[in-house]
Design a protein around this motif. Structure first.
Motif, short mmCIF file in Angstrom:
data_model
loop_
_atom_site.label_atom_id
_atom_site.label_comp_id
_atom_site.label_asym_id
_atom_site.label_seq_id
_atom_site.Cartn_x
_atom_site.Cartn_y
_atom_site.Cartn_z
N SER A 256 0.85 -1.18 0.00
CA SER A 256 0.00 0.00 0.00
C SER A 256 0.89 1.23 0.00
CB SER A 256 -0.89 0.02 1.25
OG SER A 256 -0.08 0.19 2.42
N GLU A 283 -0.56 4.01 -7.54
CA GLU A 283 -1.41 3.01 -8.16
C GLU A 283 -0.96 2.68 -9.57
OE1 GLU A 283 -3.62 1.23 -6.65
OE2 GLU A 283 -3.22 2.32 -4.79
N LYS A 284 -0.47 3.67 -10.30
CA LYS A 284 0.03 3.44 -11.66
C LYS A 284 1.24 2.51 -11.63
CE LYS A 284 0.60 4.38 -16.15
NZ LYS A 284 1.87 3.67 -16.41
N ASP A 287 0.15 -1.03 -10.84
CA ASP A 287 -0.50 -1.61 -12.01
C ASP A 287 0.54 -2.06 -13.04
OD1 ASP A 287 -3.16 -2.14 -13.24
OD2 ASP A 287 -2.37 -0.84 -14.81
#
Length: 344
Positions: A256, A283-284, A287
């Protein structure tokens, strides 16, 4: 931040694909590489898509030596601003130091180095070519392109007209893609070894003292000054550090923003701001890392999809399926079949 490589690395790709009876636009589109980017050597291409495209084109066009063929059509100039500093260096040692320091200009995932002979022979060193697998997955065709070009550049800079007598062997981490004779003829040496611990050219240590006829200290200083002023070492960027931390913790609890910020000794908001300043976000990065890891497990192994989901940090297989469809326009099963990994 996704690891990239300069578009110059694909110099000759479109013409080669056409000669093999294929359509380069089909491969470029499949791997989301804009044909317009290839109009300039300085364009940037995601290295994972670059490498996957080479592997796919080789397999689908029946050209197992595609990487070597591309290497034959390229030269030192694909390294752009770095090429000038290399050619102007006085000796092989200084040239290797230069390329080791600034290889990130071409691609931050690729590294050149010198190390003691892995086979323990006195008077021999290994000129290594390595891809950082925390940045992008391994590609046999891209490795052969890189090592092949490394060899051709050495031949050119040393102005060797005959056999490279100081070359003891060529080491490749994968098994042969083409008949072994293709490799021995390309490298001009009988000893091409496969399944090695790293990719390398094993050469006489005395070769490091060989001088270049193109040496020019003034040009070298100007080139190094340009590289220093205009290019930032990726290792100093926060996004690269975060990417490595995420890659190391895939499938482990605590993946996280808050936990990663804690590991890096930052407040989460500080980490968010610094990533935003580098044009990306947590988050990118997650991913991107999951996408590359998923591709590896789905296309290169026979690991059950439920386990793939766990290894890349998804709570359930359905989440993996949804993500793979978004990334690759296919289900995990269809992707595995398409890439021929079902029986591995």
């Amino acid at each position: 931040m996704v690891a990239t490589i300069r578009a110059a690395s694909l110099r000759g790709f479109q013409g080669l694909v056409r000669r093999l009876g294929g359509e380069p636009e089909v491969f470029l589109s499949r791997y989301r590489i804009s044909a317009d980017v290839l109009d300039s050597d300085d364009g940037l291409v995601p290295i994972t898509e670059h490498d996957l495209m080479l592997d796919a084109a080789a397999a689908e066009l029946g050209c197992p030596d595609l990487g070597l063929q591309l290497a034959e059509s390229q030269d030192l100039s694909i390294l752009g601003p770095l090429a000038l500093a290399i050619a102007a260096s006085p000796t092989v040692t200084e040239a290797l130091q230069c390329v080791s320091r600034f290889m990130f200009v071409h691609s931050p995932a690729l590294h050149i180095g010198v190390m003691p002979d892995p086979r323990g022979r006195r008077g021999v060193v290994a000129l290594t070519y390595r891809k950082d697998l925390s940045e992008s997955s391994y590609s046999p065709q891209a490795m052969e392109l890189g090592v092949g070009l490394f060899y051709r550049v050495a031949i050119s800079l040393l102005h060797l007209q005959g056999p490279f007598t100081g070359l003891h062997s060529v080491e490749l981490p994968h098994q042969p893609l083409s008949p072994v004779r293709r490799y021995t003829e390309f490298f001009g040496v009988d000893a091409v070894r496969f399944g090695a611990s790293l990719a390398a050219l094993r050469v006489d240590q005395r070769m490091l003292d060989e001088s270049f006829t193109t040496a020019d200290e003034t040009i070298r200083r100007l080139a190094l000054d340009h590289l220093t002023r205009h290019y930032q070492e990726p290792a100093t960027t926060v996004s690269v550090a975060v990417r490595r931390a995420v890659a190391q913790r895939l499938g482990i609890s605590g993946l996280s923003l808050t936990q990663t910020a804690h590991l890096m000794g930052m407040h989460p908001r500080t980490l968010q701001r610094r990533l935003a300043a580098e044009g990306t976000g947590f988050e990118k990065i997650v991913d991107d890392v999951r996408r590359e890891a998923s591709w590896h497990y789905v296309t290169s192994t026979a690991v059950p999809f439920s386990q793939v989901a766990e290894r890349v940090g998804f709570s359930e297989q359905a989440a993996l399926t949804h993500a793979v469809r978004r990334w690759f326009d296919a289900s995990p099963r269809a992707l595995r079949v398409r890439e021929g990994a079902g029986g591995r």
